[in-house]
Enzyme design. Structure first.
Site, short mmCIF file in Angstrom:
data_model
loop_
_atom_site.label_atom_id
_atom_site.label_comp_id
_atom_site.label_asym_id
_atom_site.label_seq_id
_atom_site.Cartn_x
_atom_site.Cartn_y
_atom_site.Cartn_z
N HIS A 162 0.85 -1.19 0.00
CA HIS A 162 0.00 0.00 0.00
C HIS A 162 0.88 1.24 0.00
O HIS A 162 1.66 1.47 0.92
CB HIS A 162 -0.90 0.01 1.24
CG HIS A 162 -1.76 1.23 1.36
ND1 HIS A 162 -2.75 1.53 0.45
CD2 HIS A 162 -1.76 2.23 2.27
CE1 HIS A 162 -3.33 2.67 0.80
NE2 HIS A 162 -2.74 3.11 1.89
N ASP A 220 -1.92 4.09 -4.52
CA ASP A 220 -2.71 3.24 -3.63
C ASP A 220 -2.12 1.84 -3.48
O ASP A 220 -1.93 1.35 -2.37
CB ASP A 220 -4.17 3.15 -4.08
CG ASP A 220 -5.04 2.48 -3.02
OD1 ASP A 220 -5.03 2.97 -1.88
OD2 ASP A 220 -5.69 1.47 -3.33
N ARG A 226 18.42 14.24 12.30
CA ARG A 226 18.62 15.63 11.87
C ARG A 226 19.87 15.80 11.02
O ARG A 226 20.09 16.85 10.43
CB ARG A 226 18.68 16.56 13.09
CG ARG A 226 17.40 16.53 13.93
CD ARG A 226 17.42 17.53 15.05
NE ARG A 226 17.49 18.90 14.55
CZ ARG A 226 17.49 19.97 15.34
NH1 ARG A 226 17.46 19.84 16.65
NH2 ARG A 226 17.56 21.19 14.82
N VAL A 230 -2.57 10.13 5.36
CA VAL A 230 -1.43 10.95 5.76
C VAL A 230 -1.03 11.95 4.66
O VAL A 230 -0.29 12.90 4.92
CB VAL A 230 -0.24 10.03 6.15
CG1 VAL A 230 0.44 9.47 4.90
CG2 VAL A 230 0.77 10.77 7.03
N GLY A 231 -1.49 11.70 3.42
CA GLY A 231 -1.20 12.65 2.35
C GLY A 231 -0.33 12.12 1.23
O GLY A 231 0.28 12.89 0.50
N LYS A 232 -0.31 10.80 1.05
CA LYS A 232 0.55 10.19 0.02
C LYS A 232 0.11 10.61 -1.39
O LYS A 232 0.93 11.03 -2.22
CB LYS A 232 0.53 8.67 0.15
CG LYS A 232 1.04 8.14 1.47
CD LYS A 232 1.09 6.63 1.50
CE LYS A 232 -0.28 5.99 1.36
NZ LYS A 232 -1.17 6.29 2.51
N GLY A 256 2.90 5.07 4.12
CA GLY A 256 2.36 5.77 5.28
C GLY A 256 0.93 5.33 5.55
O GLY A 256 0.30 4.68 4.70
N SER A 257 0.42 5.70 6.70
CA SER A 257 -0.95 5.30 7.05
C SER A 257 -1.96 5.99 6.15
O SER A 257 -1.66 7.02 5.52
CB SER A 257 -1.22 5.63 8.52
OG SER A 257 -1.05 7.01 8.76
#
Length: 312
Positions: A139, A178, A244, A158-160, A154-155
């Site tokens: 997915h 998808d 970072r 989330v904005g994929k 990503g879940s």
């Protein structure tokens, strides 16, 4: 599930089916390995790889023609088994005597190609390795960014897909949304593509299904791409320490192949498309031997060492 049959080879390469009945063309092909039965033509069948496609080139057919009719019948009947997926003649050669009769008895498809034997081996091997490679589905979204196949996971929500749309607007190419079908073609090579039903489509919540190729043109999509980088989007967690500097490199494993994984926290105000675009460019630089994080770390170490010497 049968993935490849002789019928697929006929459609892909334009082979000629020499059998009278087309039903034989649906016999399954289960391995990409090919066999040139030279030893078998000489009568040695102890290690005969019956489940491989048997290629008859000029060498095999020329030797076969030197045999007596009794030996010809023996060799050809032992060559045609219920396991043999297909027998292919190269160079457009005439079918050897007794072959068609023996093949029809056990339902072996006999095909004829105009390719030379060497080219035929190359073409068939590449095609079969791609079709018979192990496959899984993940997915996520797959986008070609500056020549790097970037898989975004990503879940849900989330904005994929929205990020993929923004990347397409910036000139990159969508491969899948998808669901990404991934196959391992060779060791270390993962290739992703979209399921046929949703190819070139994006689902945007509140907007619905859009056809990327129709909206942005044929240059905005591609059917498959080798995967080089995985980017995981997750909602920002205040309690979590995120990398970072970029010195630590996570990996994910799919089949026997490891690919680099980068985790990007998501929160309002972050331009994910630009971040992922830069991540792809930075990944390319690392493959070229230019590692900004490593260079910074080395410079910092040198400064600290110089400072320690000045104290003395």
């Amino acid at each position: 599930m049968v993935k490849v049959t002789a019928k697929n080879l006929i459609e892909e390469f334009g082979f000629e089916l020499l059998n009278n009945e087309e039903d034989v063309a649906f016999r399954p092909i289960t391995t990409s390995d090919l066999s040139r039965p030279g030893m078998e033509m000489a009568g040695f069948f102890t290690y005969y790889p019956a489940k491989r496609i048997q290629l008859l080139g000029k060498t095999e057919v020329s030797f076969y023609e030197t045999l007596s009719d009794e030996d010809k019948v023996d060799r050809i009947e032992r060559l045609c088994t219920y396991d043999t997926p297909a027998i292919i003649l190269s160079r457009g050669m005439e079918i050897p005597k007794f072959l068609l009769e023996a093949a029809n008895k056990v339902g072996v498809p006999v095909l004829r190609s105009h390719y030379t034997t060497t080219r035929l081996i190359s073409q068939l091997t590449n095609f079969l390795e791609g079709q018979l490679a192990p496959m899984t589905a993940i997915h996520g979204v797959l986008v070609d960014i500056y020549g790097i196949g970037v898989m975004i996971t990503g879940s849900s929500g989330v904005g994929k897909s929205e990020t993929a749309l923004d990347l397409v607007r910036r000139g990159h190419r969508l491969v899948a949304d998808d669901s990404v079908e991934i196959r391992q073609e060779h060791d270390g090579v993962l290739v992703g593509q979209a399921p046929e039903l949703i190819r070139h489509l994006l689902e945007i919540r509140g907007l619905g299904i859009i056809n990327v190729m129709t909206l942005f043109g044929a240059g905005s999509v591609r059917n498959f791409k080798r995967i080089g980088l995985s980017i995981h989007l997750e909602l920002w967690d205040q309690k979590k320490q995120y990398d970072r500097l970029g010195l630590d490199e996570d990996k994910i494993q799919i089949f026997d192949t490891e690919i680099t994984k980068i985790t990007i926290p998501v929160r309002p105000g972050r331009n994910l498309a630009v971040i992922i675009e830069v991540a792809a460019m930075n990944f390319r630089l690392k493959r070229m031997g230019i590692n900004a994080a490593q260079q910074f770390s080395e410079q910092l170490t040198n400064v600290m060492e110089d400072g320690d010497r000045d104290d003395f």
